[in-house]
Design a protein around this motif. Structure first.
Motif, PDB file in Angstrom:
ATOM      1  N   HIS A 139      -4.886   5.083   3.462  1.00 53.29           N
ATOM      2  CA  HIS A 139      -4.181   4.490   2.315  1.00 53.29           C
ATOM      3  C   HIS A 139      -5.095   4.662   1.090  1.00 53.29           C
ATOM      4  CE1 HIS A 139      -0.617   2.835   3.930  1.00 53.29           C
ATOM      5  NE2 HIS A 139      -1.221   1.872   4.554  1.00 53.29           N
ATOM      6  N   HIS A 140      -6.673   4.554   1.212  1.00 53.99           N
ATOM      7  CA  HIS A 140      -7.360   4.211   0.030  1.00 53.99           C
ATOM      8  C   HIS A 140      -8.384   5.371  -0.098  1.00 53.99           C
ATOM      9  CE1 HIS A 140      -5.481   0.243   0.022  1.00 53.99           C
ATOM     10  NE2 HIS A 140      -6.219  -0.030   1.229  1.00 53.99           N
ATOM     11  N   ARG A 161       1.114   4.100  -2.986  1.00 54.10           N
ATOM     12  CA  ARG A 161       0.755   5.555  -2.667  1.00 54.10           C
ATOM     13  C   ARG A 161       1.859   6.442  -3.067  1.00 54.10           C
ATOM     14  NH1 ARG A 161      -0.807   6.300   3.405  1.00 54.10           N
ATOM     15  NH2 ARG A 161      -0.696   8.372   2.848  1.00 54.10           N
ATOM     16  N   ALA A 173       0.799  -1.107   0.198  1.00 55.48           N
ATOM     17  CA  ALA A 173       0.129   0.131   0.142  1.00 55.48           C
ATOM     18  C   ALA A 173       0.859   1.276   0.019  1.00 55.48           C
ATOM     19  CB  ALA A 173      -0.859  -0.076   1.220  1.00 55.48           C
ATOM     20  N   THR A 197      -3.726   4.782  -3.229  1.00 59.17           N
ATOM     21  CA  THR A 197      -3.274   3.415  -3.827  1.00 59.17           C
ATOM     22  C   THR A 197      -3.767   3.228  -5.135  1.00 59.17           C
ATOM     23  OG1 THR A 197      -5.041   2.157  -2.797  1.00 59.17           O
ATOM     24  CG2 THR A 197      -2.852   2.565  -1.510  1.00 59.17           C
ATOM     25  N   PHE A 237      -5.799  -1.742  -3.858  1.00 54.68           N
ATOM     26  CA  PHE A 237      -6.775  -1.446  -2.932  1.00 54.68           C
ATOM     27  C   PHE A 237      -7.647  -2.705  -2.977  1.00 54.68           C
ATOM     28  CE2 PHE A 237     -11.392  -0.956  -3.177  1.00 54.68           C
ATOM     29  CZ  PHE A 237     -11.877  -0.349  -2.154  1.00 54.68           C
ATOM     30  N   HIS A 297      -5.717  -5.426  -0.881  1.00 56.25           N
ATOM     31  CA  HIS A 297      -5.754  -5.017   0.622  1.00 56.25           C
ATOM     32  C   HIS A 297      -7.214  -5.316   1.265  1.00 56.25           C
ATOM     33  CE1 HIS A 297      -3.645  -1.744   3.181  1.00 56.25           C
ATOM     34  NE2 HIS A 297      -3.133  -3.072   3.557  1.00 56.25           N
TER      35      HIS A 297
END
Length: 247
Positions: A168-169, A101, A97, A113, A118, A121
């Motif tokens: 992260h997403h 990024r 991740a 990401t 994604f 994860h």
């Protein structure tokens, strides 16, 4: 529906709702949010060290007595390997991740990401959440008190995970990821009520879960940019340890 099924069902819904309301923490002041997340991390770690890890010794004996597939006989003497596997898998996911990024920032300036990372994860955390939902029904140590302590620790742990996944997403997590994790908890609970597995298998699942919890907590607490709060972490860890030891 018997009382146990009803109780675990209510708790499963409660855990699922954590992901629904966790996004509200984003509107809190940074200091208050950091304290809450550090406290939650401390509780999660306390549950692993005081409850799960001590049980892994007896879990190893359970696996030896319960019998396993001949191809997996080495696990009879290395139950801790499953905890290591859980830690390693989620470490790999975290690195993927972060790498994604950085690449996105370099290519387009977006700190998010890629869709592929994604889904990798979210798919992994969906399995993780389903496992926790499943273990609401099939716990290594039965009893009402143990069920409640497990649920509290996992609920606070979900707040920590939700924060990391949101970071992260971004919008992908808000639009679909969060709801996949909500559904995974309920699906795990449903499967747990319709299947029976051996004590050796339950011990193995708890071992894997312990490794996953450790990594997912430490990755949020250790980096300097997280602005974690030691005293909040310590209060959560030692306070919950005292409660667990009082069982």
């Amino acid at each position: 529906m018997n009382s146990t099924v009803a109780l675990t069902g209510i708790l499963a819904v409660g855990l699922a709702l954590v992901h629904v309301v966790a996004g509200q923490l984003q509107v809190l002041r940074s200091t208050l949010r950091s304290r809450w997340l550090s406290f939650s991390s401390g509780v999660s770690v306390a549950y692993v060290f005081v409850h799960i890890l001590p049980d892994l010794g007896s879990a190893q004996a359970t696996i030896q007595q319960g019998g396993i597939n001949p191809q997996l006989e080495f696990l009879e003497h290395h139950v801790y390997l499953l905890a290591l596997v859980g830690l390693a898998i989620f470490y790999g996911l975290e690195r993927a991740a972060k790498t994604s990024r950085k690449q996105s920032q370099k290519d387009s300036g977006d700190d998010v990401t890629s869709p592929g990372v994604f889904w990798l994860h979210i798919g992994s955390f969906a399995f993780y959440n389903a496992l926790i939902g499943y273990l609401l029904v099939h716990r290594e140590v039965p009893g009402f008190a143990n069920l409640i302590f497990f649920t509290i620790a996992m609920a606070l742990h979900f707040f920590v995970n939700d924060y990391g996944l949101q970071e992260h997403h971004k919008h992908m997590y808000e639009q679909s990821g969060r709801w996949i994790l909500v559904s995974a908890i309920l699906a795990g609970w449903s499967v747990g009520n319709s299947t029976q597995i051996s004590q050796a298998a339950i011990a193995s699942l708890f071992s894997f879960l312990a490794g996953g919890i450790m990594l997912n907590v430490l990755k949020e607490e250790l980096p300097e940019e997280r602005e974690s709060r030691f005293w909040a972490f310590a209060i959560g860890a030692f306070g919950y340890s005292i409660l667990l030891l009082a069982l």
